[in-house]
Enzyme design. Structure first.
Site, PDB file in Angstrom:
ATOM      1  N   GLU A 219       0.833  -1.218   0.000  1.00 34.89           N
ATOM      2  CA  GLU A 219       0.000   0.000   0.000  1.00 34.89           C
ATOM      3  C   GLU A 219       0.861   1.260   0.000  1.00 34.89           C
ATOM      4  O   GLU A 219       0.520   2.266  -0.622  1.00 34.89           O
ATOM      5  CB  GLU A 219      -0.912  -0.041   1.230  1.00 34.89           C
ATOM      6  CG  GLU A 219      -1.641   1.240   1.588  1.00 34.89           C
ATOM      7  CD  GLU A 219      -2.860   1.505   0.726  1.00 34.89           C
ATOM      8  OE1 GLU A 219      -2.768   1.283  -0.493  1.00 34.89           O
ATOM      9  OE2 GLU A 219      -3.875   1.939   1.270  1.00 34.89           O
TER      10      GLU A 219
ATOM     11  N   THR B 130      -5.218   9.479  -3.452  1.00 34.36           N
ATOM     12  CA  THR B 130      -5.090   9.562  -1.989  1.00 34.36           C
ATOM     13  C   THR B 130      -3.990  10.536  -1.596  1.00 34.36           C
ATOM     14  O   THR B 130      -4.158  11.323  -0.656  1.00 34.36           O
ATOM     15  CB  THR B 130      -4.806   8.155  -1.411  1.00 34.36           C
ATOM     16  OG1 THR B 130      -5.919   7.332  -1.723  1.00 34.36           O
ATOM     17  CG2 THR B 130      -4.633   8.197   0.092  1.00 34.36           C
TER      18      THR B 130
HETATM   19  N1  HSE Z   1      -7.006   6.925   5.814  1.00 36.93           N
HETATM   20  C1  HSE Z   1      -6.640   7.119   4.452  1.00 36.93           C
HETATM   21  C2  HSE Z   1      -6.974   8.541   4.065  1.00 36.93           C
HETATM   22  C3  HSE Z   1      -7.403   6.154   3.596  1.00 36.93           C
HETATM   23  O1  HSE Z   1      -8.084   8.984   4.378  1.00 36.93           O
HETATM   24  O2  HSE Z   1      -6.141   9.211   3.464  1.00 36.93           O
HETATM   25  C4  HSE Z   1      -7.063   6.265   2.143  1.00 36.93           C
HETATM   26  O3  HSE Z   1      -7.943   5.415   1.428  1.00 36.93           O
END
Ligand code: HSE
Length: 308
Positions: A130, A183
């Site tokens: 990831e 992201t």
């Molecule tokens: N916790 C992460 C974010 C998840 O919100 O950036 C990304 O899918």
């Protein structure tokens, strides 16, 4: 003879648990097929469903990197494994697409090697995969996709993850608009500083949500489902967010917020009827504004990634 693994999509954050909470969906998800080959190390033979966007270099690919990490941990430098990756969910959707590939890649190699690691032990390798996607170490998508259920990441570095009980009948509706948000971009807009008053509200709600899930207390879950820190910053990336959130609450959703880093939104619902209604309402609001989307209805998948 190889092995195929399916790893499901996931919803991270659950409004009040940024990088901390995540849940596993029934679908969509990604598949990885692994088989032995003569070339030592990991080779990516093919990727389908990515529109040619993903790298075939294993170290730069979330499935490839996670698979490499498993093979390296086993320590047999002569073993060669070839992967075929089937992307069955969109990138930049907020449904844990890169995580699903990482989980499927790690688990497919583990199965091919006759399971040297338990599912939980694979978590570290999936997080390494990831990390290729957004440079960050967060387990709130990989942990639920791998292990199933609703998961609290108490501490990502020590892989301290805890499963949380799920009240019967809960349904999740995820609506994915045809907009891509990476992201890393959605993380980059977040402020480094947080007001103490907002932290207090957020931690109170995180505690309330977890107690509500443990005690099957839907009203407590609903009262707790309010994000004071991340949603106010990210909502600007998601067209008409507050209009559709308000509609979901009016229809009986216990919560409605951004799925992971967005742009998908999700409604956390007490039953399938409310989830269906939320899906229709949210997609209609976006359609009215000229935005097409896909609706995914799901229970909370208790199993996570599996051999198919
Ligand atoms: N916790 C992460 C974010 C998840 O919100 O950036 C990304 O899918």
């Amino acid at each position: 003879m190889g092995v195929s693994v399916f790893a499901p999509a996931s919803v991270a954050n659950l409004a009040v648990g940024y990088d901390t909470l995540g849940l596993c969906l029934d679908g969509p998800g990604d598949e990885v097929y692994a088989e032995f080959c003569d070339t030592p190390g990991i080779t990516i033979a093919s990727i389908e469903g990515d529109g040619g966007k993903l790298p075939l270099i294993p170290a730069k690919n979330t499935a490839g990197r996670a698979a490499q990490a498993v093979l390296e941990a086993v320590g047999n430098v002569r073993t060669g494994v070839s992967l075929k990756i089937h992307k069955k969910m969109p990138f930049g959707s907020g449904m844990g697409s890169s995580s699903a590939s990482a989980v499927a890649g790690a688990m497919a190699v583990n199965e091919l090697l006759d399971r040297p690691f338990s599912k939980y032990e694979l978590l570290k390798f999936t997080a390494m995969g990831e990390q290729v996607a957004d440079g960050a170490w967060h387990l709130d998508n990989v942990a639920p996709s791998l292990l199933g259920g609703i998961v609290l990441v108490r501490d990502g570095l020590t892989l301290d993850v805890q499963s949380i009980p799920v009240p019967d009948g809960l349904r999740v509706c995820v609506v994915h608009p045809d907009i891509e948000i990476l992201t890393k971009d959605s993380r980059a807009i977040l402020s480094d500083s947080v007001l103490l008053g907002d932290v207090i509200k957020q931690q109170s709600n995180l505690g309330g949500l977890i107690i509500g899930l443990y005690n099957n207390d839907l009203e407590l879950i609903s009262r707790s489902f309010k994000d004071h820190i991340i949603e106010p910053q990210r909502s600007k990336l998601i067209p008409h967010f507050y209009e559709l959130q308000s509609e979901a609450f009016d229809l009986g959703a216990l919560g409605c917020s951004i799925s992971g880093a967005g742009p998908s939104v999700f409604a956390f619902c007490p039953n399938a009827d409310v989830a269906e209604n939320c899906g229709v309402a949210i997609s209609s609001i976006w359609a009215k504004h000229g935005i097409t989307c896909q609706v995914h209805q799901s229970g909370i998948n208790p199993v996570g990634a599996k051999v198919i």
